[in-house]
Scaffold this motif. Structure first.
Motif, PDB file in Angstrom:
ATOM      1  N   LEU A   1      30.941  55.000  42.611  1.00 40.32           N
ATOM      2  CA  LEU A   1      30.271  53.707  42.509  1.00 40.32           C
ATOM      3  C   LEU A   1      29.948  53.361  41.065  1.00 40.32           C
ATOM      4  CD1 LEU A   1      27.827  53.947  45.562  1.00 40.32           C
ATOM      5  CD2 LEU A   1      29.937  52.613  45.388  1.00 40.32           C
ATOM      6  N   ILE A   2      29.575  54.369  40.281  1.00 43.32           N
ATOM      7  CA  ILE A   2      29.299  54.135  38.856  1.00 43.32           C
ATOM      8  C   ILE A   2      30.566  53.692  38.136  1.00 43.32           C
ATOM      9  CG2 ILE A   2      28.694  55.291  36.682  1.00 43.32           C
ATOM     10  CD1 ILE A   2      26.721  56.986  38.359  1.00 43.32           C
ATOM     11  N   PHE A   3      31.677  54.374  38.427  1.00 45.44           N
ATOM     12  CA  PHE A   3      32.957  53.987  37.831  1.00 45.44           C
ATOM     13  C   PHE A   3      33.299  52.544  38.182  1.00 45.44           C
ATOM     14  CE2 PHE A   3      37.538  53.402  38.557  1.00 45.44           C
ATOM     15  CZ  PHE A   3      38.023  53.604  37.272  1.00 45.44           C
ATOM     16  N   LEU A   4      33.227  52.201  39.475  1.00 44.42           N
ATOM     17  CA  LEU A   4      33.589  50.856  39.924  1.00 44.42           C
ATOM     18  C   LEU A   4      32.631  49.811  39.369  1.00 44.42           C
ATOM     19  CD1 LEU A   4      35.543  49.282  41.744  1.00 44.42           C
ATOM     20  CD2 LEU A   4      33.939  49.620  43.627  1.00 44.42           C
ATOM     21  N   GLY A   5      31.334  50.124  39.385  1.00 44.17           N
ATOM     22  CA  GLY A   5      30.359  49.168  38.880  1.00 44.17           C
ATOM     23  C   GLY A   5      30.524  48.904  37.392  1.00 44.17           C
ATOM     24  N   THR A   6      30.762  49.970  36.613  1.00 47.46           N
ATOM     25  CA  THR A   6      30.973  49.803  35.167  1.00 47.46           C
ATOM     26  C   THR A   6      32.226  48.995  34.898  1.00 47.46           C
ATOM     27  OG1 THR A   6      29.935  51.952  34.770  1.00 47.46           O
ATOM     28  CG2 THR A   6      31.218  51.015  32.971  1.00 47.46           C
ATOM     29  N   LEU A   7      33.304  49.301  35.620  1.00 49.13           N
ATOM     30  CA  LEU A   7      34.569  48.596  35.419  1.00 49.13           C
ATOM     31  C   LEU A   7      34.424  47.117  35.731  1.00 49.13           C
ATOM     32  CD1 LEU A   7      37.663  48.821  34.859  1.00 49.13           C
ATOM     33  CD2 LEU A   7      37.960  49.198  37.302  1.00 49.13           C
ATOM     34  N   LEU A   8      33.878  46.800  36.902  1.00 45.08           N
ATOM     35  CA  LEU A   8      33.744  45.392  37.305  1.00 45.08           C
ATOM     36  C   LEU A   8      32.745  44.658  36.416  1.00 45.08           C
ATOM     37  CD1 LEU A   8      33.754  45.727  41.209  1.00 45.08           C
ATOM     38  CD2 LEU A   8      35.651  45.102  39.697  1.00 45.08           C
ATOM     39  N   GLY A   9      31.669  45.343  36.040  1.00 40.95           N
ATOM     40  CA  GLY A   9      30.686  44.711  35.168  1.00 40.95           C
ATOM     41  C   GLY A   9      31.254  44.387  33.797  1.00 40.95           C
ATOM     42  N   ALA A  10      32.036  45.321  33.253  1.00 38.39           N
ATOM     43  CA  ALA A  10      32.648  45.095  31.940  1.00 38.39           C
ATOM     44  C   ALA A  10      33.646  43.936  31.994  1.00 38.39           C
ATOM     45  CB  ALA A  10      33.340  46.373  31.463  1.00 38.39           C
ATOM     46  N   ILE A  11      34.426  43.888  33.074  1.00 40.56           N
ATOM     47  CA  ILE A  11      35.393  42.792  33.230  1.00 40.56           C
ATOM     48  C   ILE A  11      34.663  41.461  33.390  1.00 40.56           C
ATOM     49  CG2 ILE A  11      37.181  41.838  34.744  1.00 40.56           C
ATOM     50  CD1 ILE A  11      38.021  44.737  35.359  1.00 40.56           C
ATOM     51  N   ALA A  12      33.541  41.487  34.136  1.00 36.85           N
ATOM     52  CA  ALA A  12      32.786  40.256  34.405  1.00 36.85           C
ATOM     53  C   ALA A  12      32.220  39.632  33.129  1.00 36.85           C
ATOM     54  CB  ALA A  12      31.662  40.537  35.398  1.00 36.85           C
ATOM     55  N   ILE A  13      31.862  40.464  32.151  1.00 41.48           N
ATOM     56  CA  ILE A  13      31.299  39.920  30.909  1.00 41.48           C
ATOM     57  C   ILE A  13      32.391  39.585  29.888  1.00 41.48           C
ATOM     58  CG2 ILE A  13      29.117  41.124  31.227  1.00 41.48           C
ATOM     59  CD1 ILE A  13      30.017  43.146  29.106  1.00 41.48           C
ATOM     60  N   GLY A  14      33.639  39.720  30.305  1.00 37.46           N
ATOM     61  CA  GLY A  14      34.754  39.313  29.455  1.00 37.46           C
ATOM     62  C   GLY A  14      35.356  40.402  28.594  1.00 37.46           C
ATOM     63  N   MET A  15      35.002  41.656  28.836  1.00 38.96           N
ATOM     64  CA  MET A  15      35.572  42.743  28.057  1.00 38.96           C
ATOM     65  C   MET A  15      37.038  42.928  28.424  1.00 38.96           C
ATOM     66  SD  MET A  15      34.318  46.750  27.839  1.00 38.96           S
ATOM     67  CE  MET A  15      32.704  46.305  27.193  1.00 38.96           C
ATOM     68  N   PRO A  16      37.941  43.113  27.454  1.00 41.47           N
ATOM     69  CA  PRO A  16      39.349  43.366  27.767  1.00 41.47           C
ATOM     70  C   PRO A  16      39.499  44.569  28.700  1.00 41.47           C
ATOM     71  CG  PRO A  16      39.079  42.951  25.427  1.00 41.47           C
ATOM     72  CD  PRO A  16      37.694  43.040  26.004  1.00 41.47           C
ATOM     73  N   ILE A  17      40.510  44.517  29.580  1.00 40.39           N
ATOM     74  CA  ILE A  17      40.687  45.549  30.600  1.00 40.39           C
ATOM     75  C   ILE A  17      40.772  46.948  29.974  1.00 40.39           C
ATOM     76  CG2 ILE A  17      42.177  46.397  32.445  1.00 40.39           C
ATOM     77  CD1 ILE A  17      40.857  43.882  33.253  1.00 40.39           C
ATOM     78  N   ALA A  18      41.486  47.073  28.862  1.00 39.17           N
ATOM     79  CA  ALA A  18      41.662  48.385  28.234  1.00 39.17           C
ATOM     80  C   ALA A  18      40.312  49.002  27.880  1.00 39.17           C
ATOM     81  CB  ALA A  18      42.537  48.254  26.984  1.00 39.17           C
ATOM     82  N   PHE A  19      39.442  48.210  27.277  1.00 39.26           N
ATOM     83  CA  PHE A  19      38.141  48.734  26.865  1.00 39.26           C
ATOM     84  C   PHE A  19      37.198  48.898  28.057  1.00 39.26           C
ATOM     85  CE2 PHE A  19      39.922  46.770  23.044  1.00 39.26           C
ATOM     86  CZ  PHE A  19      39.844  47.842  22.175  1.00 39.26           C
ATOM     87  N   ALA A  20      37.421  48.102  29.114  1.00 41.84           N
ATOM     88  CA  ALA A  20      36.641  48.285  30.336  1.00 41.84           C
ATOM     89  C   ALA A  20      36.973  49.636  30.976  1.00 41.84           C
ATOM     90  CB  ALA A  20      36.928  47.152  31.316  1.00 41.84           C
ATOM     91  N   LEU A  21      38.240  50.018  30.934  1.00 41.70           N
ATOM     92  CA  LEU A  21      38.647  51.325  31.452  1.00 41.70           C
ATOM     93  C   LEU A  21      38.020  52.447  30.628  1.00 41.70           C
ATOM     94  CD1 LEU A  21      42.413  50.611  32.200  1.00 41.70           C
ATOM     95  CD2 LEU A  21      40.699  51.279  33.874  1.00 41.70           C
TER      96      LEU A  21
END
Length: 425
Positions: free
Chosen positions: A4-24
């Motif tokens: 859940l932490i992995f998924l939440g961090t990934l989706l949260g980073a994408i939601a604020i506009g962070m590029p996918i690479a850096f969200a990963l």
């Protein structure tokens, strides 16, 4: 909990506009912090290791081959050749698009490049002939996504690297499913276009057909060289990519003479830009993949999917539903890099062949490129075809359903993938 932490961090980073690479990358670091194992050296080592892979060298060369094909006239001759045989039929330009899409898929492996080439050539022709332009753009998009399924496929290359399975076996296993996608488009196009009022092009004589077939000979030889070389062990997939790029450049420069040194430079520049994006994603995803393994996230997800554990079919179907939904909001490459290390170990533990899983997984990721609201390929075709996104979405729906039906058939009947794949191995 870590899942859940992995998924939440990934989706949260994408939601604020962070590029996918850096969200990963952020997702991987988040797991490290939760486990109390943060180590900058591990981050750096996995980032470098993610890009430092011999098989990934094929990616820029297959991209370059696609650039050379479009600039050097190979793509145009493929379209002309297909038009010579089916262009005179009712809805003939649609059948031309489907045949050309299958042939181009066997040359480049890039959905975006193939769709752009098809749309640039055929959409103006279909518009002037009275075709429904939104539907025509939808067909181009649906035809373009065959590219990651028929070899050579950049998608299979990435899946093979992340999953540590044979890229060559994936290539051969994708051939029949890719053709099935094309046949599904033929049926769907026939159903939606049979009552439309459009201009019919003149039927060419056999002499004219043979002339256009001769002009397209050099383009047709590229898939023969690639598949033949892989089948007989003459070269590896990475070496095949180099051969494809050099062959496409040679034909464009020397045979068709539509490629010049300025265009070669532009093709190299475009390839470098695209490759930088792909390899940065691969590098950052390796950090996330490493931490996914350390935190046993596949085991946690497997617990969530435990209700399907006794039924291999339901397990695979549940995974494919998740991937399909992810395709609505994520691009092709991030889906491959995020879900492969999570789902594949669960599937293999349940007895699913990794080659079979790779084929239906990549096909599902490909379909995601034409599903709204993101739909990268839909955006490309709507831009080139000068239609609104809503028109493109409406136009692609019959073809999206047709390709989704093929995916469902492959999930229900795995032999449709594995038996033909055995013929080529």
């Amino acid at each position: 909990m870590t899942a859940l932490i992995f998924l939440g961090t990934l989706l949260g980073a994408i939601a604020i506009g962070m590029p996918i690479a850096f969200a990963l990358l952020a997702s991987g670091i988040a797991i490290m912090l939760v486990l109390g194992q943060f180590d900058a050296q591990i981050v750096v080592q996995n980032t470098i290791g993610g890009a430092d892979n011999f098989v990934l060298m094929a990616v820029p060369f297959f991209i370059l081959a696609g650039e050379f094909m479009n600039a050097g006239g190979l793509s145009k001759r493929i379209v002309d050749m297909a038009g010579a045989f089916v262009g005179h039929l009712r809805g003939g330009l649609g059948y031309v698009a489907i045949i050309a899409a299958i042939l181009l898929a066997s040359l480049s492996g890039s959905a975006v490049a193939d769709t752009a080439a098809l749309a640039a050539i055929l959409v103006p022709m279909m518009r002037s002939a009275g075709y429904n332009v939104g539907r025509a753009c939808g067909l181009m998009a649906a035809g373009g996504i065959i590219a990651p399924v028929i070899p050579p496929s950049i998608g299979f290359l990435l899946f093979g690297v992340v999953a540590n399975v044979s890229v060559t076996k994936l290539f051969f296993a994708g051939m029949v499913p890719g053709v099935m996608m094309g046949l599904a488009l033929v049926v769907a196009w026939w159903l939606v276009s049979r009552n439309e009022n459009m201009k019919l092009t003149a039927k060419l004589s056999w002499g004219q057909r043979m002339l256009l077939l001769g002009k397209g000979f050099w383009a047709l030889m590229l898939p023969v060289i690639i598949i033949g070389g892989l089948k007989f062990g003459i070269f590896t997939p990475t070496e095949a990519a180099v051969v494809a790029a050099m062959y496409a450049m040679f034909v464009g420069l020397v045979v068709y003479r539509e490629l010049n040194l300025t265009q070669v430079y532009e093709c190299l520049l475009a390839t470098a830009r695209t490759t930088a994006v792909v390899l940065l994603l691969a590098a950052m995803a390796m950090v996330a993949s490493y931490m996914i393994t350390i935190a046993d996230i596949p085991g946690q997800v497997g617990g969530w999917l435990e209700v399907f554990a006794g039924n291999q079919l339901l397990l695979v179907a549940a995974m494919m539903v998740v991937v399909f939904l992810a395709g609505m909001v994520l691009d092709f490459i991030p889906i491959v890099l995020i879900f492969t290390p999570v789902f594949l170990p669960i599937a293999v533990q349940a007895g699913v062949d990794p080659i079979y899983f790779g084929v239906i997984f990549i096909m599902n990721c490909s379909i995601g490129m034409i599903t709204p609201p993101v739909g990268v390929v839909l955006n490309v075709v709507s831009s080139i075809g000068k239609v609104s996104m809503s028109e493109a979405v409406k136009g692609v729906m019959p073809f999206l359903l047709a390709e989704a039906a093929i995916l469902v058939a492959l999930i229900l009947f795995p032999a449709l993938v594995m038996v033909p794949a055995g013929w080529w191995r």
